[in-house]
Motif scaffolding. Structure first.
Motif, mmCIF file in Angstrom:
data_model
loop_
_atom_site.group_PDB
_atom_site.id
_atom_site.type_symbol
_atom_site.label_atom_id
_atom_site.label_comp_id
_atom_site.label_asym_id
_atom_site.label_seq_id
_atom_site.Cartn_x
_atom_site.Cartn_y
_atom_site.Cartn_z
ATOM 1 N N GLY A 144 -1.667 -21.927 -44.259
ATOM 2 C CA GLY A 144 -1.502 -21.730 -45.693
ATOM 3 C C GLY A 144 -1.000 -20.333 -45.998
ATOM 4 N N VAL A 145 -0.364 -20.184 -47.152
ATOM 5 C CA VAL A 145 0.101 -18.858 -47.591
ATOM 6 C C VAL A 145 -0.219 -18.660 -49.069
ATOM 7 N N ARG A 146 -0.383 -17.400 -49.434
ATOM 8 C CA ARG A 146 -0.589 -17.000 -50.835
ATOM 9 C C ARG A 146 -0.230 -15.531 -50.955
ATOM 10 N N PHE A 147 -0.148 -15.066 -52.174
ATOM 11 C CA PHE A 147 0.080 -13.639 -52.394
ATOM 12 C C PHE A 147 -1.250 -12.901 -52.432
ATOM 13 N N ASP A 148 -1.308 -11.752 -51.769
ATOM 14 C CA ASP A 148 -2.514 -10.936 -51.843
ATOM 15 C C ASP A 148 -2.478 -10.057 -53.093
ATOM 16 N N MET A 149 -3.464 -9.199 -53.239
ATOM 17 C CA MET A 149 -3.583 -8.363 -54.446
ATOM 18 C C MET A 149 -2.396 -7.423 -54.622
ATOM 19 N N ASP A 150 -1.725 -7.100 -53.511
ATOM 20 C CA ASP A 150 -0.578 -6.189 -53.564
ATOM 21 C C ASP A 150 0.748 -6.927 -53.701
ATOM 22 N N GLY A 151 0.675 -8.249 -53.852
ATOM 23 C CA GLY A 151 1.907 -9.020 -54.006
ATOM 24 C C GLY A 151 2.606 -9.327 -52.701
ATOM 25 N N GLN A 152 1.905 -9.087 -51.576
ATOM 26 C CA GLN A 152 2.474 -9.414 -50.264
ATOM 27 C C GLN A 152 2.039 -10.818 -49.854
ATOM 28 N N LEU A 153 2.898 -11.497 -49.106
ATOM 29 C CA LEU A 153 2.577 -12.840 -48.657
ATOM 30 C C LEU A 153 1.510 -12.776 -47.566
ATOM 31 N N ASP A 154 0.428 -13.507 -47.790
ATOM 32 C CA ASP A 154 -0.711 -13.504 -46.881
ATOM 33 C C ASP A 154 -0.771 -14.848 -46.168
ATOM 34 N N LEU A 155 -1.085 -14.824 -44.882
ATOM 35 C CA LEU A 155 -1.120 -16.028 -44.059
ATOM 36 C C LEU A 155 -2.547 -16.393 -43.689
ATOM 37 N N VAL A 156 -2.868 -17.696 -43.789
ATOM 38 C CA VAL A 156 -4.124 -18.224 -43.266
ATOM 39 C C VAL A 156 -3.768 -19.246 -42.196
#
Length: 200
Positions: A144-156
């Motif tokens: 899965g992916v989402r944006f973190d608090m800094d607007g960077q793409l985060d991977l799970v």
């Protein structure tokens, strides 16, 4: 064998390649920007739209090829009613109305309530959107992916990314999901013949 060029490399190398590929895919990029605007709690774009886009990129297929829909998870324990989830789906509908693929939205906090009647067996009560990925029928699909608090793409990716980059669908035997593993594996092989399916 160029489609296997990331197979067996370090997780960090694979992570960079994965995020580069999905963020450059027009369908995923557009979906992520719209999801972000919805402001759902603990959201994740998961599974097929992601790994299928990687396979499309590595085999020279067009964006969206072989993808049925985009799966969007969120996690909200404040109201576990069907009506609350349905209102989120209704609110999101106009946001995604002109996307080329439908977006399927599910509150992972309430999966345990409907899972037994749909699949004939129980499932655990998940603690987050990320937690639910660990119970997917195939380890390969748990991404899965989402944006973190800094607007960077985060991977799970609880099982890593090597299965995806190795075009290998590996079972996750944590739950009795053999049929799902085999059905999805067979469908994937029709679209990407390069895939191998590890038997249950």
């Amino acid at each position: 064998m160029d489609h296997l060029r990331y197979s067996g490399l370090s997780f960090e190398t694979q992570r960079t390649a994965f995020l580069d590929i999905v963020s450059a895919d027009p369908l995923i990029d557009e979906t992520l920007s719209r999801v972000r605007a919805l402001g759902l709690p603990d959201w994740l774009v998961v599974s097929g739209a992601l790994y299928n886009s990687v396979w499309n990129h590595l085999t020279g297929k067009p964006s969206g090829y072989g993808i049925k829909d985009v799966d969007l998870f969120y996690f909200d324990e404040s109201d576990l009613s069907y009506e609350a989830e349905d209102s989120v789906i209704a609110r999101a509908a106009p946001v995604f109305a002109d996307l080329s693929l439908p977006v399927e939205i599910r509150n992972q906090a309430r999966v345990h309530l409907w899972y037994p009647s749909k699949f004939g067996r129980s499932c655990p009560r998940y603690t987050s959107s990320s937690d639910s990925l660990g119970y997917f029928a195939s380890q390969t699909h748990a991404v899965g992916v989402r944006f973190d608090m800094d607007g960077q793409l985060d991977l799970v990716a609880p099982f890593g990314l090597d299965d995806i980059f190795s075009f290998r669908i590996t079972p996750n035997r944590l739950m009795d999901n053999q049929q799902t593993h085999e059905t999805k594996g067979a469908r994937a092989k029709e679209n990407w013949p390069e895939i191998s399916v590890v038997p249950w």
